[in-house]
Every structure is written in C-alpha cells, then in structure tokens.
Design a protein around this motif. Structure first.
Motif, PDB file in Angstrom:
ATOM      1  N   GLU A   1       0.833  -1.201   0.000  1.00  0.00           N
ATOM      2  CA  GLU A   1       0.000   0.000   0.000  1.00  0.00           C
ATOM      3  C   GLU A   1       0.870   1.255   0.000  1.00  0.00           C
ATOM      4  OE1 GLU A   1      -4.061  -1.525   2.196  1.00  0.00           O
ATOM      5  OE2 GLU A   1      -2.490  -0.647   3.432  1.00  0.00           O
ATOM      6  N   LEU A   2       1.973   1.212   0.732  1.00  0.00           N
ATOM      7  CA  LEU A   2       2.879   2.356   0.792  1.00  0.00           C
ATOM      8  C   LEU A   2       3.724   2.483  -0.472  1.00  0.00           C
ATOM      9  CD1 LEU A   2       4.105   1.926   4.461  1.00  0.00           C
ATOM     10  CD2 LEU A   2       2.828   3.890   3.588  1.00  0.00           C
ATOM     11  N   VAL A   3       4.407   1.406  -0.851  1.00  0.00           N
ATOM     12  CA  VAL A   3       5.402   1.458  -1.918  1.00  0.00           C
ATOM     13  C   VAL A   3       4.774   1.409  -3.313  1.00  0.00           C
ATOM     14  CG1 VAL A   3       7.433   0.303  -2.888  1.00  0.00           C
ATOM     15  CG2 VAL A   3       7.172   0.477  -0.422  1.00  0.00           C
ATOM     16  N   LYS A   4       3.821   0.527  -3.526  1.00  0.00           N
ATOM     17  CA  LYS A   4       3.247   0.338  -4.867  1.00  0.00           C
ATOM     18  C   LYS A   4       2.023   1.200  -5.134  1.00  0.00           C
ATOM     19  CE  LYS A   4       4.919  -4.401  -5.274  1.00  0.00           C
ATOM     20  NZ  LYS A   4       4.529  -5.822  -5.393  1.00  0.00           N
ATOM     21  N   GLU A   5       1.248   1.478  -4.078  1.00  0.00           N
ATOM     22  CA  GLU A   5      -0.009   2.201  -4.269  1.00  0.00           C
ATOM     23  C   GLU A   5       0.059   3.663  -3.849  1.00  0.00           C
ATOM     24  OE1 GLU A   5      -3.287  -0.081  -2.605  1.00  0.00           O
ATOM     25  OE2 GLU A   5      -2.195  -1.943  -3.021  1.00  0.00           O
ATOM     26  N   GLY A   6       1.143   4.073  -3.211  1.00  0.00           N
ATOM     27  CA  GLY A   6       1.318   5.470  -2.840  1.00  0.00           C
ATOM     28  C   GLY A   6       0.377   5.970  -1.763  1.00  0.00           C
ATOM     29  N   LYS A   7      -0.141   5.085  -0.932  1.00  0.00           N
ATOM     30  CA  LYS A   7      -1.060   5.495   0.130  1.00  0.00           C
ATOM     31  C   LYS A   7      -0.286   6.022   1.338  1.00  0.00           C
ATOM     32  CE  LYS A   7      -4.665   2.242  -1.184  1.00  0.00           C
ATOM     33  NZ  LYS A   7      -5.455   1.066  -0.766  1.00  0.00           N
ATOM     34  N   THR A   8      -0.963   6.798   2.158  1.00  0.00           N
ATOM     35  CA  THR A   8      -0.444   7.238   3.441  1.00  0.00           C
ATOM     36  C   THR A   8      -1.132   6.396   4.505  1.00  0.00           C
ATOM     37  OG1 THR A   8      -0.115   9.496   2.658  1.00  0.00           O
ATOM     38  CG2 THR A   8      -0.234   9.186   5.042  1.00  0.00           C
ATOM     39  N   LEU A   9      -0.344   5.834   5.425  1.00  0.00           N
ATOM     40  CA  LEU A   9      -0.891   4.992   6.476  1.00  0.00           C
ATOM     41  C   LEU A   9      -0.515   5.551   7.843  1.00  0.00           C
ATOM     42  CD1 LEU A   9       0.032   1.415   5.149  1.00  0.00           C
ATOM     43  CD2 LEU A   9      -2.035   2.735   4.693  1.00  0.00           C
ATOM     44  N   TYR A  10      -1.340   5.259   8.831  1.00  0.00           N
ATOM     45  CA  TYR A  10      -1.064   5.608  10.219  1.00  0.00           C
ATOM     46  C   TYR A  10      -0.666   4.338  10.959  1.00  0.00           C
ATOM     47  CZ  TYR A  10      -1.701   6.831  15.101  1.00  0.00           C
ATOM     48  OH  TYR A  10      -1.499   7.018  16.435  1.00  0.00           O
ATOM     49  N   PHE A  11       0.487   4.392  11.639  1.00  0.00           N
ATOM     50  CA  PHE A  11       0.983   3.283  12.445  1.00  0.00           C
ATOM     51  C   PHE A  11       1.029   3.719  13.900  1.00  0.00           C
ATOM     52  CE2 PHE A  11       2.630   2.518   8.238  1.00  0.00           C
ATOM     53  CZ  PHE A  11       2.491   1.144   8.069  1.00  0.00           C
ATOM     54  N   PRO A  12       0.240   3.086  14.777  1.00  0.00           N
ATOM     55  CA  PRO A  12       0.241   3.492  16.183  1.00  0.00           C
ATOM     56  C   PRO A  12       1.551   3.144  16.880  1.00  0.00           C
ATOM     57  CG  PRO A  12      -1.212   1.610  15.844  1.00  0.00           C
ATOM     58  CD  PRO A  12      -0.704   2.018  14.503  1.00  0.00           C
ATOM     59  N   PHE A  13       2.032   4.060  17.682  1.00  0.00           N
ATOM     60  CA  PHE A  13       3.201   3.852  18.539  1.00  0.00           C
ATOM     61  C   PHE A  13       2.741   3.517  19.959  1.00  0.00           C
ATOM     62  CE2 PHE A  13       6.388   5.588  21.522  1.00  0.00           C
ATOM     63  CZ  PHE A  13       7.529   4.916  21.095  1.00  0.00           C
ATOM     64  N   SER A  14       1.550   3.988  20.334  1.00  0.00           N
ATOM     65  CA  SER A  14       1.056   3.824  21.699  1.00  0.00           C
ATOM     66  C   SER A  14      -0.295   3.131  21.717  1.00  0.00           C
ATOM     67  CB  SER A  14       0.911   5.187  22.376  1.00  0.00           C
ATOM     68  OG  SER A  14      -0.240   5.865  21.903  1.00  0.00           O
ATOM     69  N   SER A  15      -0.643   2.655  22.911  1.00  0.00           N
ATOM     70  CA  SER A  15      -2.015   2.222  23.152  1.00  0.00           C
ATOM     71  C   SER A  15      -2.843   3.477  23.420  1.00  0.00           C
ATOM     72  CB  SER A  15      -2.053   1.275  24.362  1.00  0.00           C
ATOM     73  OG  SER A  15      -1.653   1.950  25.547  1.00  0.00           O
ATOM     74  N   SER A  16      -4.133   3.308  23.635  1.00  0.00           N
ATOM     75  CA  SER A  16      -4.963   4.455  23.977  1.00  0.00           C
ATOM     76  C   SER A  16      -4.783   4.798  25.452  1.00  0.00           C
ATOM     77  CB  SER A  16      -6.435   4.168  23.658  1.00  0.00           C
ATOM     78  OG  SER A  16      -6.871   3.045  24.394  1.00  0.00           O
ATOM     79  N   ASN A  17      -5.326   5.925  25.859  1.00  0.00           N
ATOM     80  CA  ASN A  17      -5.152   6.442  27.218  1.00  0.00           C
ATOM     81  C   ASN A  17      -6.365   6.079  28.071  1.00  0.00           C
ATOM     82  OD1 ASN A  17      -4.271   7.816  29.440  1.00  0.00           O
ATOM     83  ND2 ASN A  17      -4.593   9.850  28.603  1.00  0.00           N
ATOM     84  N   THR A  18      -6.250   4.985  28.797  1.00  0.00           N
ATOM     85  CA  THR A  18      -7.356   4.535  29.642  1.00  0.00           C
ATOM     86  C   THR A  18      -7.250   5.049  31.073  1.00  0.00           C
ATOM     87  OG1 THR A  18      -6.169   2.524  30.235  1.00  0.00           O
ATOM     88  CG2 THR A  18      -7.620   2.420  28.295  1.00  0.00           C
ATOM     89  N   GLY A  19      -6.229   5.845  31.360  1.00  0.00           N
ATOM     90  CA  GLY A  19      -5.989   6.328  32.712  1.00  0.00           C
ATOM     91  C   GLY A  19      -4.830   5.595  33.364  1.00  0.00           C
ATOM     92  N   ASP A  20      -4.519   4.407  32.859  1.00  0.00           N
ATOM     93  CA  ASP A  20      -3.327   3.673  33.286  1.00  0.00           C
ATOM     94  C   ASP A  20      -2.165   4.175  32.444  1.00  0.00           C
ATOM     95  OD1 ASP A  20      -4.802   2.035  35.041  1.00  0.00           O
ATOM     96  OD2 ASP A  20      -5.373   0.717  33.386  1.00  0.00           O
TER      97      ASP A  20
END
Length: 167
Positions: free
Chosen positions: A62-81
């Motif tokens: 998707e990135l190399v052949k199709e030229g799309k922009t993707l989002y890759f998470p670095f973190s989990s969500s913020n549940t308070g922990d």
C-alpha cells in the motif's frame, strides 16, 4: 516535528511494519486482525477504512506500490493507566479533559486517541511524521492529525524510527 525523510533503501520498512503489527497483536487490538488499527489516511486526515476487514491487506505494498499514506500506532490508547508503547516504555499522559490541571504537559490524550506515525513513500523516500489518531465515536469521525510535538513520547518515537535505519 517536521517530516523525517529517509531513503527507502536505508529503512527496514518491513521490520517497522512487523514490529507495530506484533505490538498490536500483543495488546489484543484490531478486529479481526491487527492490521485494522493501521488505517489508510486521506489527504484531509480522515480514515474511512478504519474498521475494514484487513486480513488480506499488505501495508508495505500500500505504501510502496499504491502510494497510500498509512497511520501506524506507537502507543495504546489512554485509559488512565500508563500508556503502553511499541518500544516497551510506559507513559502517564493526562486525558484531554484534564488539560487545565496539567499545563506543563505538551500532549494530552483521550481514551479514543493514540500517538503514532503518518508514513508515506514518495519516490525513493520514506516520509514519516508524528501524529495523533482520534478513533471517533458517535459525534466525531475517525481522523489522524500531524503533531508538531509528541510530548513524552517524542524521544522514544525518534529512537524507534532510528532503529530501522541502516547506512
């Protein structure tokens, strides 16, 4: 932070993608597959395929052949922990509604948000920006916003990217 540009030949894109998919698997996120948390990001920041069936997707293509922009998470969500990160670190991050009490914090996150990377390939360059994903809920749609600062995550995010650069 501005964009980071890395020659494609010097960046282990497959390793980068694999580590994030593995992290999401460990967290148990993504339904039916961890790839569902790696959305395609449109020019306006929307993520229309956020929950699409992702079993057969190949983010590298998707990135190399199709030229799309993707989002890759670095973190989990913020549940308070403490927020868990792909590099093994944990951070306490104030929730968005508590922003006034934490004026020194450069970044807040709600339970529907994660911090990560906007990634695209242009020519022979991998282009990476820090970003925040808002998963959306009944009144807002899912989207990704570039970040100038990633708060306490920034050093870890830079080191994580650096770990995939050779040469």
């Amino acid at each position: 932070m501005d964009e980071i540009k890395i020659p494609l030949n010097n960046f282990d894109l497959t390793g980068f993608i694999g580590r994030i998919v593995s992290f999401e698997s460990e967290l148990g996120t993504g339904n039916p597959a961890p790839l569902t948390v790696i959305p395609v990001v449109e020019a306006n920041g929307s993520t229309p395929n956020l929950y699409e069936q992702a079993v057969d997707r190949i983010p590298h293509d998707e990135l190399v052949k199709e030229g799309k922009t993707l989002y890759f998470p670095f973190s989990s969500s913020n549940t308070g922990d403490p927020v868990l990160c792909v590099d093994g670190r944990k951070h306490y991050v104030p929730k968005s509604e508590d922003r006034e009490r934490y004026e020194s914090s450069t970044l807040t996150m709600s339970p529907t948000e994660t911090v990560g990377f906007l990634v695209r390939v242009s020519g022979n360059q991998v282009i990476i920006q820090f970003a925040k994903q808002i998963s959306g809920y009944s009144v807002t749609s899912a989207s990704v916003q570039p970040l100038k600062q990633a708060g306490d995550f920034e050093d870890g995010m830079k080191a994580f990217i650096q770990s995939f650069i050779s040469g």
